[in-house]
Design a protein around this motif. Structure first.
Motif, PDB file in Angstrom:
ATOM      1  N   ALA A 156       0.825  -1.204   0.000  1.00 49.04           N
ATOM      2  CA  ALA A 156       0.000   0.000   0.000  1.00 49.04           C
ATOM      3  C   ALA A 156       0.860   1.256   0.000  1.00 49.04           C
ATOM      4  O   ALA A 156       2.019   1.245   0.425  1.00 49.04           O
ATOM      5  N   ARG A 157       0.255   2.335  -0.483  1.00 46.90           N
ATOM      6  CA  ARG A 157       0.860   3.659  -0.429  1.00 46.90           C
ATOM      7  C   ARG A 157      -0.171   4.582   0.193  1.00 46.90           C
ATOM      8  O   ARG A 157      -1.309   4.675  -0.276  1.00 46.90           O
ATOM      9  N   PHE A 158       0.225   5.238   1.281  1.00 40.49           N
ATOM     10  CA  PHE A 158      -0.692   6.060   2.063  1.00 40.49           C
ATOM     11  C   PHE A 158      -0.496   7.542   1.780  1.00 40.49           C
ATOM     12  O   PHE A 158       0.620   7.989   1.526  1.00 40.49           O
ATOM     13  N   SER A 159      -1.577   8.312   1.887  1.00 48.21           N
ATOM     14  CA  SER A 159      -1.475   9.768   1.759  1.00 48.21           C
ATOM     15  C   SER A 159      -1.004  10.359   3.086  1.00 48.21           C
ATOM     16  O   SER A 159      -1.040   9.704   4.130  1.00 48.21           O
ATOM     17  N   ARG A 160      -0.579  11.598   3.032  1.00 45.67           N
ATOM     18  CA  ARG A 160      -0.035  12.282   4.197  1.00 45.67           C
ATOM     19  C   ARG A 160      -1.029  12.248   5.360  1.00 45.67           C
ATOM     20  O   ARG A 160      -2.214  12.463   5.187  1.00 45.67           O
ATOM     21  N   GLY A 161      -0.518  11.955   6.548  1.00 48.09           N
ATOM     22  CA  GLY A 161      -1.352  11.895   7.750  1.00 48.09           C
ATOM     23  C   GLY A 161      -0.745  10.967   8.779  1.00 48.09           C
ATOM     24  O   GLY A 161       0.347  10.426   8.585  1.00 48.09           O
ATOM     25  N   GLU A 162      -1.449  10.788   9.874  1.00 48.65           N
ATOM     26  CA  GLU A 162      -1.044   9.862  10.925  1.00 48.65           C
ATOM     27  C   GLU A 162      -2.153   8.840  11.104  1.00 48.65           C
ATOM     28  O   GLU A 162      -3.316   9.201  11.250  1.00 48.65           O
ATOM     29  N   TYR A 163      -1.763   7.563  11.104  1.00 52.72           N
ATOM     30  CA  TYR A 163      -2.720   6.472  11.161  1.00 52.72           C
ATOM     31  C   TYR A 163      -2.371   5.558  12.328  1.00 52.72           C
ATOM     32  O   TYR A 163      -1.315   4.935  12.333  1.00 52.72           O
ATOM     33  N   ASN A 164      -3.229   5.509  13.324  1.00 51.65           N
ATOM     34  CA  ASN A 164      -3.054   4.662  14.494  1.00 51.65           C
ATOM     35  C   ASN A 164      -3.974   3.460  14.347  1.00 51.65           C
ATOM     36  O   ASN A 164      -5.160   3.609  14.070  1.00 51.65           O
ATOM     37  N   TYR A 165      -3.429   2.267  14.562  1.00 49.57           N
ATOM     38  CA  TYR A 165      -4.229   1.076  14.354  1.00 49.57           C
ATOM     39  C   TYR A 165      -3.899   0.017  15.394  1.00 49.57           C
ATOM     40  O   TYR A 165      -2.917   0.123  16.123  1.00 49.57           O
ATOM     41  N   MET A 166      -4.755  -0.999  15.456  1.00 48.04           N
ATOM     42  CA  MET A 166      -4.630  -2.029  16.484  1.00 48.04           C
ATOM     43  C   MET A 166      -5.092  -3.378  15.952  1.00 48.04           C
ATOM     44  O   MET A 166      -5.715  -3.459  14.895  1.00 48.04           O
ATOM     45  N   CYS A 167      -4.795  -4.412  16.711  1.00 49.44           N
ATOM     46  CA  CYS A 167      -5.342  -5.748  16.501  1.00 49.44           C
ATOM     47  C   CYS A 167      -6.417  -5.951  17.564  1.00 49.44           C
ATOM     48  O   CYS A 167      -6.168  -5.739  18.753  1.00 49.44           O
ATOM     49  N   THR A 168      -7.615  -6.352  17.147  1.00 49.67           N
ATOM     50  CA  THR A 168      -8.707  -6.493  18.113  1.00 49.67           C
ATOM     51  C   THR A 168      -8.597  -7.759  18.968  1.00 49.67           C
ATOM     52  O   THR A 168      -9.104  -7.793  20.071  1.00 49.67           O
TER      53      THR A 168
END
Length: 190
Positions: A156-168
């Motif tokens: 993947a290629r992401f646009s500018r920003g901050e992405y916080n993620y988790m495993c449920t």
């Protein structure tokens, strides 16, 4: 050693620019044996879900805040809605490679927007659910017991920003708090 965590994402803090391609994938198990004397480094079966299994997924954190402990809704999502590009990491010979071919034949923005939804579902379910239509007919076990243990994921290629993620699954408000973030800068700014 500190911090003592049972599950983690690597890297769990990634800083890239908009031109960087990221391969997101994971490996789990249906058959690990964590009995004593801890031959694999971990005694006991302390994980969530069916004994002897490891499962993972990725969902964006609510309000995109690293301190949160809950996934957000599609309407709040930015991680997948702001994707610039995404393709299957490897072909799926068991599926005749049809998913990869279908994803690569996009003719307009509406189709790419639909593809973003599909990838959010794939990452949330380790590829078990592939589309909104499947989400109405398939049920995912809360501890992901019925999803594949491993997921080849995507590049993947992401646009500018901050992405916080988790495993449920690997998350129970103790030392099992599997979270990570990606910070994306403008091209050339890393």
């Amino acid at each position: 050693p500190f911090p003592s965590v049972e599950y983690d994402m690597q890297p769990n803090h990634l800083e890239i620019d908009e031109e960087t391609l990221v391969h997101i994938q994971w490996a789990g198990s249906n058959t690990h044996n964590n009995g004593n004397p801890a031959g694999d480094g971990q005694a006991g079966d302390a994980g969530e879900g069916t004994g002897g299994t490891d499962r993972h997924n990725i969902v964006e954190l609510k309000r995109r805040h690293f301190g949160e402990s809950f996934p957000n809704t599609w309407e709040e999502n930015t991680m997948f809605q702001n994707l610039l590009d995404i393709v299957h990491a490897v072909p799926h010979p068991e599926e005749g490679n049809t998913k990869q071919r279908d994803d690569n034949v996009l003719t307009n923005q509406d189709q790419f927007d639909e593809l973003k939804v599909r990838w959010a579902l794939r990452f949330a379910t380790a590829g078990y659910i592939d589309s909104p239509a499947e989400a109405t007919t398939k049920t995912v076990n809360p501890t992901l017991n019925n999803v594949p243990p491993s997921f080849a994921g995507a590049v993947a290629r992401f646009s500018r920003g901050e992405y916080n993620y988790m495993c449920t699954r690997n998350h129970n408000f103790s030392n099992r708090d599997q979270k990570a973030f990606i910070k994306v800068s403008a091209a050339g700014d890393v």
